[in-house]
Structure formats: structure tokens, C-alpha cells
Motif scaffolding. Structure first.
Motif, PDB file in Angstrom:
ATOM      1  N   THR A  54       0.980  -1.344   0.473  1.00 46.16           N
ATOM      2  CA  THR A  54      -0.009   0.307  -0.069  1.00 46.16           C
ATOM      3  C   THR A  54       0.946   0.760   0.405  1.00 46.16           C
ATOM      4  N   ASP A 184       0.816  -0.982   6.661  1.00 47.73           N
ATOM      5  CA  ASP A 184      -0.290  -1.810   7.043  1.00 47.73           C
ATOM      6  C   ASP A 184      -0.689  -1.679   8.767  1.00 47.73           C
ATOM      7  N   ARG A 207      -1.344   5.744  -0.295  1.00 51.15           N
ATOM      8  CA  ARG A 207      -2.802   5.621  -0.167  1.00 51.15           C
ATOM      9  C   ARG A 207      -3.219   4.737   1.561  1.00 51.15           C
ATOM     10  N   ALA A 208      -2.087   4.596   2.280  1.00 54.53           N
ATOM     11  CA  ALA A 208      -2.417   3.578   3.402  1.00 54.53           C
ATOM     12  C   ALA A 208      -3.067   4.839   4.628  1.00 54.53           C
ATOM     13  N   GLN A 211      -6.044   6.309   3.435  1.00 58.53           N
ATOM     14  CA  GLN A 211      -7.425   5.448   3.525  1.00 58.53           C
ATOM     15  C   GLN A 211      -8.200   5.660   5.447  1.00 58.53           C
ATOM     16  N   GLN A 214      -9.593   9.258   5.618  1.00 56.82           N
ATOM     17  CA  GLN A 214     -10.711   9.096   5.174  1.00 56.82           C
ATOM     18  C   GLN A 214     -11.605   8.408   6.116  1.00 56.82           C
ATOM     19  N   TYR A 248      -4.417  15.148   1.885  1.00 57.91           N
ATOM     20  CA  TYR A 248      -5.545  13.917   3.134  1.00 57.91           C
ATOM     21  C   TYR A 248      -6.637  14.647   3.502  1.00 57.91           C
TER      22      TYR A 248
END
Length: 323
Positions: A54, A184, A207-208, A211, A214, A248
């Protein structure tokens, strides 16, 4: 070996394919490379050492592997999931990978006259993230004292940068309850409340982290004031960079940035490395679709790989492209 006429190069570039065919014949004879040297038709495997699935290295490496597989039919590129920078350099030194990504601060400041690993390109800058929840009491670096913090996986560039940062802030030793988790696992541990914060060094956006932000109110801690202390011992490595709100959706901060290089074993043939360099530069829009950090490369910026020298094949390409 597959005939050059089966490549997908346009007519203008067929001479490049011929050079690669010659290079790959030499490549098959080199010790330590994957592939059956008894069968000249067997493809050569190029292992690309990346990082977490990720994170940016993996996205970049997977896209590069797809390009090499499509445009160099004699090559079979594959991606290795690793702990990232420090492990990647170790794998190349051990002959267990041919290409890899690394932060500049992982490298020896003086690699010597004949280093076994050299550079293909400076690809983008990593930004050090210190991530916590929005309601956390961790608002500055020194607030980590006595708290549970993931400092990056063993073998990662994150761990090396964070070790230096904590030393500069007098937070080394037992001052911080350190966990060595990959990206992760760090996200999962913070979400579950098993740690209070985590570090990760990566190109924007990670990306991690995106996510996590979010789904959870998030704070990224400002580290800008620590760039100067880090530069005292590493003047050519660390620089301040901003993480804007648009990345972000959290409050903007300034943090510590660190160049990233694509590196290669020094004994790979010049013609092959020249073709890898050419595809790296000419397929930037495709690489950027995999991750925006890849789109920030250019031949002019790519040659700034101190302290590592460029591979002669990369030098050949950059001279011809006149960056």
C-alpha cells in the motif's frame, strides 16, 4: 532469445532493441542472475525490490515492471514486497534483486570508487509522516515521550530516518515505547488503539494514510522545525517540504523530506540499463497514473543522485537526452 523483430518498438527505435538483445545475451551469462543460462531462449527475470503493497515503492515498481514486460520481451520483471529501503539495498548487494528503490539517507555517505549498487535516477522525494488521531494529545514530536509509537519496520528507510530524528530530539533509548511495524500493521495498530502514533516515510499521497484519514479523524504532526537539526549531520539529504490540506484533507504541515532513488546492480549491462532508463523517463505519464509521485521525474532532476554515481547505461541515456 526472442528475435528483435518481435518487440513493440517503432521502426525509429529498432536499433535500441538490437542493443538490448546483445545486452541480454551478456546478462544471461552473468552469475547470480535469475534464468536458465543453458537455454538462450529462457527470459531473464529482473527482480524489483519495492516495499509495502500500500506504499509508493510498490505502486511505482509494479507499473515499471508492467512497462518492462511489455516493451522488453526478453525480460520478465517481477516485484518483490519488502520492508523497503534498507532491505532493498541489502537484496541488491546480495545479488537477490536487480533493481530497487531506496531513500538517500540509507546509503553510505562515501560509497567508494566501485560500489556494487549504483543509481538509475532520482525519482521523487519521500516525506516523513507522523500520524495520530485528531483527538490525540500528540501535537508535537516531543509529545511522543512515554508513548507507544511505530517507528517503521526493521529494514525500512523510515526506521533509519526516525532513529536519527528521535536522537536529535533526545527521545532515543527508552524515551519512546517503540514498535517496529510496517505501514499496514501501523495503520491497523493505530486504528485499534494499540499504539498512539506511527511514522512512515513516503511520496505523496501515501495510500494507506489517505485511507486511514478517510475513515478516522486524523492529525499529521508538524516536523518542520527538525529539518535543520537533521541537516547538521546530513547536509545533502534532508529538506523541508509541505503536506498541503489537499493531500489528506487534514491541517497542512511542514515535514522532513528525503530524496528517493531507483538503484541497480552495477554489473548489469550498459545497454540494458540504458533501456530501463529510457522507459523510466519516456513512460512517466503511465507511471504517474500508478502513483502521482512518479510524474515528478524529469531527466534534469533524475541525475541528482549524490552520493551514488549513475550507472554508465543511465549516463549514456541522459547525455543523449541533454537534460
Amino acid at each position: 532469445m526472442l528475435p528483435v523483430t518481435r518487440t513493440r518498438y517503432p521502426a525509429r527505435a529498432r536499433w535500441r532493441g538490437a542493443r538490448v538483445a546483445v545486452a541480454l545475451t551478456v546478462l544471461l551469462a552473468l552469475p547470480g542472475l535469475v534464468g536458465c543460462r543453458d537455454d538462450p531462449g529462457e527470459p531473464v527475470v529482473i527482480r524489483i525490490a519495492t516495499g509495502s503493497p500500500t506504499a509508493v515503492y510498490h505502486a511505482f515498481g509494479a507499473s515499471l515492471a508492467a512497462i518492462l514486460n511489455r516493451e522488453l520481451p526478453q525480460v520478465r520483471a517481477q516485484v518483490l514486497v519488502t520492508a523497503a529501503s534498507a532491505e532493498n539495498v541489502r537484496l541488491l548487494n546480495a545479488g537477490q534483486a536487480e533493481l530497487g528503490f531506496t531513500q538517500a539517507d540509507v546509503l553510505q555517505p562515501d560509497p567508494g570508487p566501485n560500489p556494487p549498487v549504483v543509481a538509475v535516477a532520482r525519482v521523487y522525494d519521500d516525506l516523513l509522516h507522523l500520524v495520530t488521531s485528531a483527538d490525540s494529545p500528540v501535537r508535537t514530536l516531543t509529545d511522543l515521550r512515554g508513548r507507544r509509537v511505530s517507528v517503521g519496520a526493521a529494514g525500512s528507510g523510515t526506521k533509519i530516518t526516525v532513529d536519527r530524528l528521535l536522537t536529535a530530539a533526545s527521545l532515543d533509548g527508552a524515551q519512546v515505547r517503540q514498535e517496529q511495524l510496517g505501514l499496514d500493521d501501523s495503520v491497523a495498530a493505530l486504528r485499534a488503539g494499540r499504539i498512539d502514533a506511527f511514522f512512515f516515510s513516503g511520496g505523496l499521497p501515501v495510500r494507506a494514510v489517505a485511507q486511514f484519514a478517510q475513515g478516522t479523524p486524523t492529525r499529521i504532526v508538524d516536523l518542520g522545525e527538525w529539518t535543520a537539526p537533521l541537516r547538521r549531520g546530513n547536509p545533502e539529504v534532508y529538506v523541508p517540504r509541505d503536506i498541503p490540506r489537499s493531500v489528506y484533507g487534514v491541517d497542512p504541515v511542514t515535514t522532513v523530506a528525503n530524496p528517493n532513488y531507483l538503484v541497480v546492480r552495477a554489473n548489469l549491462p550498459e545497454s540494458l540499463v540504458r533501456e530501463v532508463t529510457r522507459l523510466l523517463m519516456e513512460r512517466r505519464s503511465e507511471l504517474a497514473a500508478a502513483h502521482p509521485a512518479a510524474g515528478r521525474m524529469s531527466p534534469r532532476s533524475a541525475i541528482a543522485t549524490s552520493p551514488l554515481p549513475l550507472h554508465p547505461g543511465a549516463v549514456d541515456y541522459y547525455r543523449a537526452s541533454k537534460p
